[in-house]
Design a protein around this motif. Structure first.
Motif, PDB file in Angstrom:
ATOM      1  N   GLY A  44      -3.139 -54.584  41.521  1.00 26.98           N
ATOM      2  CA  GLY A  44      -4.102 -54.592  40.423  1.00 26.98           C
ATOM      3  C   GLY A  44      -4.140 -53.256  39.699  1.00 26.98           C
ATOM      4  N   LYS A  45      -4.017 -52.163  40.443  1.00 22.63           N
ATOM      5  CA  LYS A  45      -4.008 -50.829  39.820  1.00 22.63           C
ATOM      6  C   LYS A  45      -2.730 -50.600  39.016  1.00 22.63           C
ATOM      7  CE  LYS A  45      -7.540 -48.263  41.340  1.00 22.63           C
ATOM      8  NZ  LYS A  45      -8.564 -47.880  40.399  1.00 22.63           N
ATOM      9  N   ILE A  46      -1.609 -51.095  39.535  1.00 25.12           N
ATOM     10  CA  ILE A  46      -0.332 -50.908  38.841  1.00 25.12           C
ATOM     11  C   ILE A  46      -0.307 -51.720  37.558  1.00 25.12           C
ATOM     12  CG2 ILE A  46       2.134 -51.436  38.960  1.00 25.12           C
ATOM     13  CD1 ILE A  46       2.081 -50.453  41.846  1.00 25.12           C
ATOM     14  N   GLY A  47      -0.874 -52.913  37.621  1.00 27.37           N
ATOM     15  CA  GLY A  47      -0.962 -53.752  36.424  1.00 27.37           C
ATOM     16  C   GLY A  47       0.380 -53.987  35.778  1.00 27.37           C
ATOM     17  N   ASP A  48       0.550 -53.513  34.561  1.00 29.74           N
ATOM     18  CA  ASP A  48       1.773 -53.771  33.806  1.00 29.74           C
ATOM     19  C   ASP A  48       2.884 -52.767  34.121  1.00 29.74           C
ATOM     20  OD1 ASP A  48       0.908 -51.462  32.597  1.00 29.74           O
ATOM     21  OD2 ASP A  48       0.595 -52.358  30.626  1.00 29.74           O
ATOM     22  N   GLY A  49       2.669 -51.864  35.047  1.00 34.58           N
ATOM     23  CA  GLY A  49       3.717 -50.947  35.463  1.00 34.58           C
ATOM     24  C   GLY A  49       3.765 -49.644  34.705  1.00 34.58           C
ATOM     25  N   ARG A  50       2.793 -49.410  33.855  1.00 32.63           N
ATOM     26  CA  ARG A  50       2.818 -48.176  33.057  1.00 32.63           C
ATOM     27  C   ARG A  50       2.415 -46.936  33.860  1.00 32.63           C
ATOM     28  NH1 ARG A  50       1.856 -50.289  27.083  1.00 32.63           N
ATOM     29  NH2 ARG A  50       0.925 -52.175  27.868  1.00 32.63           N
ATOM     30  N   ASP A  51       1.624 -47.125  34.904  1.00 32.58           N
ATOM     31  CA  ASP A  51       1.198 -45.960  35.691  1.00 32.58           C
ATOM     32  C   ASP A  51       1.431 -46.198  37.176  1.00 32.58           C
ATOM     33  OD1 ASP A  51       0.271 -43.450  36.301  1.00 32.58           O
ATOM     34  OD2 ASP A  51      -1.848 -43.990  36.141  1.00 32.58           O
ATOM     35  N   VAL A  52       2.658 -46.463  37.517  1.00 33.25           N
ATOM     36  CA  VAL A  52       3.024 -46.681  38.918  1.00 33.25           C
ATOM     37  C   VAL A  52       2.703 -45.428  39.727  1.00 33.25           C
ATOM     38  CG1 VAL A  52       4.936 -47.116  40.503  1.00 33.25           C
ATOM     39  CG2 VAL A  52       4.790 -48.383  38.355  1.00 33.25           C
ATOM     40  N   VAL A  53       3.064 -44.274  39.214  1.00 29.11           N
ATOM     41  CA  VAL A  53       2.846 -43.014  39.931  1.00 29.11           C
ATOM     42  C   VAL A  53       1.360 -42.795  40.189  1.00 29.11           C
ATOM     43  CG1 VAL A  53       3.044 -40.501  39.766  1.00 29.11           C
ATOM     44  CG2 VAL A  53       4.990 -41.949  39.157  1.00 29.11           C
ATOM     45  N   GLY A  54       0.523 -42.972  39.183  1.00 29.56           N
ATOM     46  CA  GLY A  54      -0.925 -42.799  39.357  1.00 29.56           C
ATOM     47  C   GLY A  54      -1.494 -43.748  40.392  1.00 29.56           C
ATOM     48  N   ASP A  60      -0.421 -32.810  42.945  1.00 31.17           N
ATOM     49  CA  ASP A  60       0.568 -32.374  41.957  1.00 31.17           C
ATOM     50  C   ASP A  60       1.986 -32.466  42.519  1.00 31.17           C
ATOM     51  OD1 ASP A  60      -1.436 -31.856  40.093  1.00 31.17           O
ATOM     52  OD2 ASP A  60      -1.658 -29.767  40.758  1.00 31.17           O
ATOM     53  N   VAL A  61       2.152 -32.043  43.764  1.00 28.37           N
ATOM     54  CA  VAL A  61       3.468 -32.136  44.416  1.00 28.37           C
ATOM     55  C   VAL A  61       3.857 -33.602  44.592  1.00 28.37           C
ATOM     56  CG1 VAL A  61       4.729 -31.644  46.555  1.00 28.37           C
ATOM     57  CG2 VAL A  61       3.228 -29.898  45.556  1.00 28.37           C
ATOM     58  N   LEU A  62       2.900 -34.419  45.012  1.00 26.22           N
ATOM     59  CA  LEU A  62       3.155 -35.848  45.188  1.00 26.22           C
ATOM     60  C   LEU A  62       3.547 -36.487  43.862  1.00 26.22           C
ATOM     61  CD1 LEU A  62       3.211 -38.174  47.180  1.00 26.22           C
ATOM     62  CD2 LEU A  62       0.754 -38.469  46.822  1.00 26.22           C
ATOM     63  N   GLU A  63       2.878 -36.093  42.785  1.00 29.16           N
ATOM     64  CA  GLU A  63       3.208 -36.635  41.469  1.00 29.16           C
ATOM     65  C   GLU A  63       4.637 -36.279  41.061  1.00 29.16           C
ATOM     66  OE1 GLU A  63       1.523 -36.834  36.890  1.00 29.16           O
ATOM     67  OE2 GLU A  63       0.637 -35.381  38.275  1.00 29.16           O
ATOM     68  N   VAL A  64       5.042 -35.046  41.315  1.00 33.70           N
ATOM     69  CA  VAL A  64       6.403 -34.626  40.979  1.00 33.70           C
ATOM     70  C   VAL A  64       7.420 -35.461  41.754  1.00 33.70           C
ATOM     71  CG1 VAL A  64       8.065 -32.727  41.198  1.00 33.70           C
ATOM     72  CG2 VAL A  64       5.778 -32.282  40.279  1.00 33.70           C
ATOM     73  N   ALA A  65       7.189 -35.614  43.060  1.00 37.73           N
ATOM     74  CA  ALA A  65       8.130 -36.365  43.899  1.00 37.73           C
ATOM     75  C   ALA A  65       8.189 -37.838  43.490  1.00 37.73           C
ATOM     76  CB  ALA A  65       7.734 -36.246  45.367  1.00 37.73           C
ATOM     77  N   LEU A  66       7.033 -38.443  43.277  1.00 38.31           N
ATOM     78  CA  LEU A  66       7.011 -39.852  42.891  1.00 38.31           C
ATOM     79  C   LEU A  66       7.614 -40.064  41.510  1.00 38.31           C
ATOM     80  CD1 LEU A  66       3.513 -40.906  44.266  1.00 38.31           C
ATOM     81  CD2 LEU A  66       5.738 -41.771  45.034  1.00 38.31           C
ATOM     82  N   THR A  67       7.325 -39.174  40.588  1.00 38.54           N
ATOM     83  CA  THR A  67       7.877 -39.296  39.240  1.00 38.54           C
ATOM     84  C   THR A  67       9.405 -39.213  39.286  1.00 38.54           C
ATOM     85  OG1 THR A  67       5.882 -38.409  38.236  1.00 38.54           O
ATOM     86  CG2 THR A  67       7.885 -38.315  36.911  1.00 38.54           C
ATOM     87  N   ALA A  68       9.929 -38.339  40.137  1.00 36.28           N
ATOM     88  CA  ALA A  68      11.388 -38.238  40.276  1.00 36.28           C
ATOM     89  C   ALA A  68      11.972 -39.546  40.796  1.00 36.28           C
ATOM     90  CB  ALA A  68      11.752 -37.082  41.202  1.00 36.28           C
ATOM     91  N   LEU A  69      11.319 -40.170  41.757  1.00 32.42           N
ATOM     92  CA  LEU A  69      11.823 -41.428  42.318  1.00 32.42           C
ATOM     93  C   LEU A  69      11.656 -42.591  41.346  1.00 32.42           C
ATOM     94  CD1 LEU A  69      10.547 -41.168  45.994  1.00 32.42           C
ATOM     95  CD2 LEU A  69      12.894 -40.896  45.173  1.00 32.42           C
ATOM     96  N   VAL A  70      10.494 -42.690  40.762  1.00 34.76           N
ATOM     97  CA  VAL A  70      10.218 -43.794  39.839  1.00 34.76           C
ATOM     98  C   VAL A  70      11.008 -43.616  38.551  1.00 34.76           C
ATOM     99  CG1 VAL A  70       8.411 -44.848  38.424  1.00 34.76           C
ATOM    100  CG2 VAL A  70       7.955 -44.304  40.824  1.00 34.76           C
ATOM    101  N   GLY A  71      11.155 -42.381  38.094  1.00 37.30           N
ATOM    102  CA  GLY A  71      11.844 -42.095  36.847  1.00 37.30           C
ATOM    103  C   GLY A  71      13.309 -42.457  36.864  1.00 37.30           C
ATOM    104  N   ARG A  72      13.941 -42.451  38.031  1.00 30.83           N
ATOM    105  CA  ARG A  72      15.355 -42.798  38.123  1.00 30.83           C
ATOM    106  C   ARG A  72      15.626 -44.228  37.707  1.00 30.83           C
ATOM    107  NH1 ARG A  72      16.492 -39.787  43.645  1.00 30.83           N
ATOM    108  NH2 ARG A  72      16.735 -37.725  42.781  1.00 30.83           N
ATOM    109  N   SER A  73      14.592 -45.060  37.794  1.00 35.25           N
ATOM    110  CA  SER A  73      14.791 -46.471  37.470  1.00 35.25           C
ATOM    111  C   SER A  73      14.349 -46.811  36.054  1.00 35.25           C
ATOM    112  CB  SER A  73      14.003 -47.327  38.458  1.00 35.25           C
ATOM    113  OG  SER A  73      12.627 -47.069  38.304  1.00 35.25           O
ATOM    114  N   ALA A  74      14.090 -45.799  35.249  1.00 32.16           N
ATOM    115  CA  ALA A  74      13.532 -46.045  33.908  1.00 32.16           C
ATOM    116  C   ALA A  74      14.402 -46.994  33.089  1.00 32.16           C
ATOM    117  CB  ALA A  74      13.358 -44.732  33.165  1.00 32.16           C
TER     118      ALA A  74
END
Length: 193
Positions: free
Chosen positions: A80-90, A170-184
């Protein structure tokens, strides 16, 4: 005339046994949990535990299956929080904060992980969280990144349990963004920075 006896409540007794089993697993671990200790904690005769659950592995598995239902609810909340996938990291940072904040639940989950190493019957339950998380994330970010996110969060949560320190968001956001961003390229709904 009232004899002072409580009315029979088989479901209530069974639930009290399961609740006591979960409490003991959290407090002393699976290896030190026994029928006798569970009966004492639940306030029921020892024979009740074996009546409802003939073996200790049956009892522990039933208690852990009940805990697994909580995991399923949490994954639905995350969906429910992810919703449409725009804020997976958050959404993942939010979920990690909840997990780290619930030490009792995390102790239970890591006890299950360790028990599954030696007990094949518990392996499916132990892998439930990772399976559900991957199933939720794979359509949004791809199967590989979903598996990597699960491994990252497992490590982050375990470190928080061991150190008693919450992960740096902040560190978690960087790590998750790197992982999620690879699939952009595979998932246009994912926002990367």
């Amino acid at each position: 005339m009232n004899s002072g006896r409580r009315p029979r409540d088989p479901q209530g007794r069974r639930q009290a046994i399961l609740d006591a089993a979960l409490e003991l697993v959290i407090e002393v671990g699976i290896a030190r949990t026994s029928h006798r200790a569970i009966a004492e904690r639940a306030g029921v005769p020892l024979g009740s535990t074996t009546y409802y659950f003939p073996t200790l592995p049956d009892l522990v598995a039933a208690a852990l299956e009940q805990a697994a239902e909580r995991v399923r609810r949490e994954i639905r909340d995350l969906a429910g929080k992810i919703g449409d996938g725009r804020d997976v990291v958050g959404a993942l940072i939010w979920m990690t904060g909840l997990a780290v904040g619930d030490r009792q639940r995390m102790l239970l989950e890591y006890e299950l992980y360790l028990a599954a190493v030696r007990n094949d019957e518990l392996r499916e339950l132990a892998g439930l969280w990772l399976h559900e998380l991957r199933t939720l994330l794979a359509p949004l970010i791809g199967a590989g990144p979903a598996a990597a996110v699960g491994a990252l969060l497992d490590g982050v949560i375990l470190q928080a349990m061991v150190t008693g320190e919450a992960p740096d968001p902040d560190v978690l956001e960087v790590a998750l963004t790197a992982l999620v961003g690879r699939s952009a390229g595979k998932s246009p709904g994912v926002v990367t920075e």
